[in-house]
Write an enzyme that holds these catalytic residues in place. Sequence first.
Site, mmCIF file in Angstrom:
data_model
loop_
_atom_site.group_PDB
_atom_site.id
_atom_site.type_symbol
_atom_site.label_atom_id
_atom_site.label_comp_id
_atom_site.label_asym_id
_atom_site.label_seq_id
_atom_site.Cartn_x
_atom_site.Cartn_y
_atom_site.Cartn_z
ATOM 1 N N HIS A 1 18.793 -15.035 9.187
ATOM 2 C CA HIS A 1 17.984 -13.825 9.296
ATOM 3 C C HIS A 1 18.712 -12.562 8.827
ATOM 4 O O HIS A 1 18.089 -11.619 8.328
ATOM 5 C CB HIS A 1 17.530 -13.647 10.743
ATOM 6 C CG HIS A 1 16.235 -12.932 10.896
ATOM 7 N ND1 HIS A 1 15.286 -13.272 11.826
ATOM 8 C CD2 HIS A 1 15.707 -11.877 10.235
ATOM 9 C CE1 HIS A 1 14.247 -12.471 11.740
ATOM 10 N NE2 HIS A 1 14.481 -11.603 10.775
ATOM 11 N N TYR B 1 10.773 -14.016 16.433
ATOM 12 C CA TYR B 1 9.423 -13.462 16.545
ATOM 13 C C TYR B 1 8.720 -14.027 17.783
ATOM 14 O O TYR B 1 8.408 -15.219 17.855
ATOM 15 C CB TYR B 1 8.587 -13.797 15.313
ATOM 16 C CG TYR B 1 9.101 -13.234 14.001
ATOM 17 C CD1 TYR B 1 10.152 -12.329 13.937
ATOM 18 C CD2 TYR B 1 8.512 -13.614 12.795
ATOM 19 C CE1 TYR B 1 10.604 -11.821 12.734
ATOM 20 C CE2 TYR B 1 8.959 -13.108 11.575
ATOM 21 C CZ TYR B 1 10.006 -12.218 11.554
ATOM 22 O OH TYR B 1 10.452 -11.733 10.357
#
Length: 291
Positions: free
Chosen positions: A116, A58
């Site tokens: 992830h 991110y």
Amino acid sequence: MMDVKKFKYFTVSSLAFGTWRIGGGYWYASHDKDKEWINAIKRAIELGIRVIDTAEMYGNGHAEELVGEAIKGFNREEIFIVSKVWPSHADYDNVIKSAKNSFKRLNTHIDLYLLHAPSRVPICKTMKAFEKLVDEGIIRFFGLSNFDVEGIENAKYCLSKYEIVAIQNHYSLLYREDERKALAYAERNGLMYMAYTPLENGILAKNEFLANIGKKYGKTATQTALNWYICRNNLIPIVKASKISHVEENAGAMGWRLSEEDWRAIDEHFREKSYFLDKIVSTLKSMRPWS
């Protein structure tokens, strides 16, 4: 009194603050709204949203930097930080490196560290690195994101010292495949299940059926949808907001519960109606590899 959920090893707020597209996007940073983003995270914490979800991807790590800045001045023990390592960094040495870099950006330990998404790297290499990171105090717990039950079980068999404590997958009233899969697995095994995109990119915030039920409680469609998820014992919905007004609206999903009758009415309504076009619109709005 805070709205919390108790799991085997920790107690967390029933709602999580998401940081996808805060501080940038897919491996790129943006600094033009740093103050606004930091204030949004701070307001969430003030209102009792104490789980903060982020990732090294991110904003190319900038989201983690903003989280680290925002939590200054708060009691660290009351905040539960979740971060994630990218699949291409899933081999042993790179997991250690990624976690330590996240630690530096956050300027604190990671409460929950997730892979992830599934990787080409043998899962046991990742799990062994996670166990090492727990021993070193870089992370406290670990789990998996975007994994199915088979993948979770495969990872579980690699472990010798610690347990997988959480799963984070896509789940919403419009996207319910995990109810028979990973969500059911989490409920059977006492794992925390974190649901990303629970409002389907704002589509459920405009849903008339949810809005009408919400009127009984003086709540919005957004708050009603989020409360529906909160009513499931093991489920923590993740919502992102950059505006203070949206943070406050999201926080209004906590501290109360839908009646069993209304919960079932919502459940049945979204099973019976396909909302096919809404699903397509949400998918197009996402246009990202993962949460």
